[in-house]
Design a protein around this motif. Structure first.
Motif, PDB file in Angstrom:
ATOM      1  N   ASP A   1       0.720  -0.985   0.243  1.00  0.00           N
ATOM      2  CA  ASP A   1       0.482   0.274   0.094  1.00  0.00           C
ATOM      3  C   ASP A   1       0.809   1.429  -0.517  1.00  0.00           C
ATOM      4  OD1 ASP A   1      -0.931   1.813   2.242  1.00  0.00           O
ATOM      5  OD2 ASP A   1      -2.506   1.205   1.450  1.00  0.00           O
ATOM      6  N   HIS A   2       0.518   1.938  -0.641  1.00  0.00           N
ATOM      7  CA  HIS A   2       1.841   3.357  -1.328  1.00  0.00           C
ATOM      8  C   HIS A   2       1.972   4.106   0.355  1.00  0.00           C
ATOM      9  CE1 HIS A   2       1.799   7.810  -1.837  1.00  0.00           C
ATOM     10  NE2 HIS A   2       1.568   7.236  -2.408  1.00  0.00           N
ATOM     11  N   ASP A   3       0.369   4.436   1.754  1.00  0.00           N
ATOM     12  CA  ASP A   3       0.306   5.194   2.554  1.00  0.00           C
ATOM     13  C   ASP A   3       2.219   4.275   3.413  1.00  0.00           C
ATOM     14  OD1 ASP A   3      -0.875   6.545   2.108  1.00  0.00           O
ATOM     15  OD2 ASP A   3      -3.014   5.168   2.850  1.00  0.00           O
ATOM     16  N   GLU A   4       1.838   2.971   3.221  1.00  0.00           N
ATOM     17  CA  GLU A   4       2.597   2.118   4.267  1.00  0.00           C
ATOM     18  C   GLU A   4       4.285   2.529   3.921  1.00  0.00           C
ATOM     19  OE1 GLU A   4       2.129   0.010   7.393  1.00  0.00           O
ATOM     20  OE2 GLU A   4       0.495   1.908   6.843  1.00  0.00           O
ATOM     21  N   VAL A   5       4.251   2.133   2.805  1.00  0.00           N
ATOM     22  CA  VAL A   5       5.501   2.831   1.720  1.00  0.00           C
ATOM     23  C   VAL A   5       6.552   3.927   1.898  1.00  0.00           C
ATOM     24  CG1 VAL A   5       6.699   2.156  -0.517  1.00  0.00           C
ATOM     25  CG2 VAL A   5       5.760  -0.100   0.536  1.00  0.00           C
ATOM     26  N   LYS A  10       9.962   6.965   4.803  1.00  0.00           N
ATOM     27  CA  LYS A  10      10.413   8.640   4.675  1.00  0.00           C
ATOM     28  C   LYS A  10      10.389   9.147   3.079  1.00  0.00           C
ATOM     29  CE  LYS A  10      10.740   8.330   9.087  1.00  0.00           C
ATOM     30  NZ  LYS A  10       9.433   8.171   9.817  1.00  0.00           N
ATOM     31  N   LEU A  11       9.800   8.246   2.155  1.00  0.00           N
ATOM     32  CA  LEU A  11       9.669   8.677   1.102  1.00  0.00           C
ATOM     33  C   LEU A  11       8.701   9.378   0.764  1.00  0.00           C
ATOM     34  CD1 LEU A  11       9.712   5.054  -0.842  1.00  0.00           C
ATOM     35  CD2 LEU A  11      11.924   6.697  -0.710  1.00  0.00           C
ATOM     36  N   LYS A  12       9.108  10.810  -0.482  1.00  0.00           N
ATOM     37  CA  LYS A  12       8.230  11.415  -0.912  1.00  0.00           C
ATOM     38  C   LYS A  12       6.969  10.992  -0.688  1.00  0.00           C
ATOM     39  CE  LYS A  12       7.163  15.216  -3.719  1.00  0.00           C
ATOM     40  NZ  LYS A  12       8.186  16.117  -4.884  1.00  0.00           N
ATOM     41  N   ARG A  13       5.931  11.246  -0.554  1.00  0.00           N
ATOM     42  CA  ARG A  13       4.268  10.571  -1.067  1.00  0.00           C
ATOM     43  C   ARG A  13       4.182  11.695  -2.067  1.00  0.00           C
ATOM     44  NH1 ARG A  13       0.361   8.404   1.733  1.00  0.00           N
ATOM     45  NH2 ARG A  13      -0.983   9.000   0.006  1.00  0.00           N
ATOM     46  N   LEU A  14       3.766  10.229  -3.553  1.00  0.00           N
ATOM     47  CA  LEU A  14       3.495  10.831  -5.162  1.00  0.00           C
ATOM     48  C   LEU A  14       2.228  11.217  -5.406  1.00  0.00           C
ATOM     49  CD1 LEU A  14       5.512   7.275  -6.666  1.00  0.00           C
ATOM     50  CD2 LEU A  14       6.174   9.812  -6.495  1.00  0.00           C
ATOM     51  N   CYS A  62      -0.143  15.864  -4.547  1.00  0.00           N
ATOM     52  CA  CYS A  62      -0.011  16.272  -3.079  1.00  0.00           C
ATOM     53  C   CYS A  62       0.946  18.083  -2.790  1.00  0.00           C
ATOM     54  CB  CYS A  62       1.678  15.141  -2.952  1.00  0.00           C
ATOM     55  SG  CYS A  62       0.866  13.642  -2.559  1.00  0.00           S
ATOM     56  N   ALA A  63       0.799  18.775  -1.475  1.00  0.00           N
ATOM     57  CA  ALA A  63       0.731  19.677  -1.568  1.00  0.00           C
ATOM     58  C   ALA A  63       2.285  19.654  -1.930  1.00  0.00           C
ATOM     59  CB  ALA A  63       0.090  20.474  -0.785  1.00  0.00           C
ATOM     60  N   LYS A  64       2.326  21.094  -2.593  1.00  0.00           N
ATOM     61  CA  LYS A  64       4.103  20.612  -3.215  1.00  0.00           C
ATOM     62  C   LYS A  64       4.658  21.100  -1.611  1.00  0.00           C
ATOM     63  CE  LYS A  64       4.831  20.231  -7.110  1.00  0.00           C
ATOM     64  NZ  LYS A  64       5.318  19.504  -7.652  1.00  0.00           N
TER      65      LYS A  64
END
Length: 64
Positions: A1-5, A10-14, A62-64
């Protein structure tokens, strides 16, 4: 799941979708994105999952 990864590493959300987003919303976003880019051979030659992420990031940026 994108949220968990993204949070675990600590990756920037896409993609920043609202809690109310559904799988159907995601499907519609992908179909609309693919239709809009159908003539782009480069984008259409990528793996479908890449197009899916691109479509979701375009719909739910996502907001910058």
């Amino acid at each position: 799941d994108h949220d968990e990864v993204s949070s675990r590493k600590k990756l920037k959300r896409l993609v920043c979708y609202p809690k109310t987003a559904t799988v159907e919303d995601g499907k519609q976003a992908f179909v609309a994105w693919a239709s809009a880019h159908a003539g782009d051979k480069k984008l259409m030659s990528d793996l479908p999952v890449v197009g899916l992420v691109r479509s979701l990031a375009a719909k739910y940026p996502c907001a910058k």
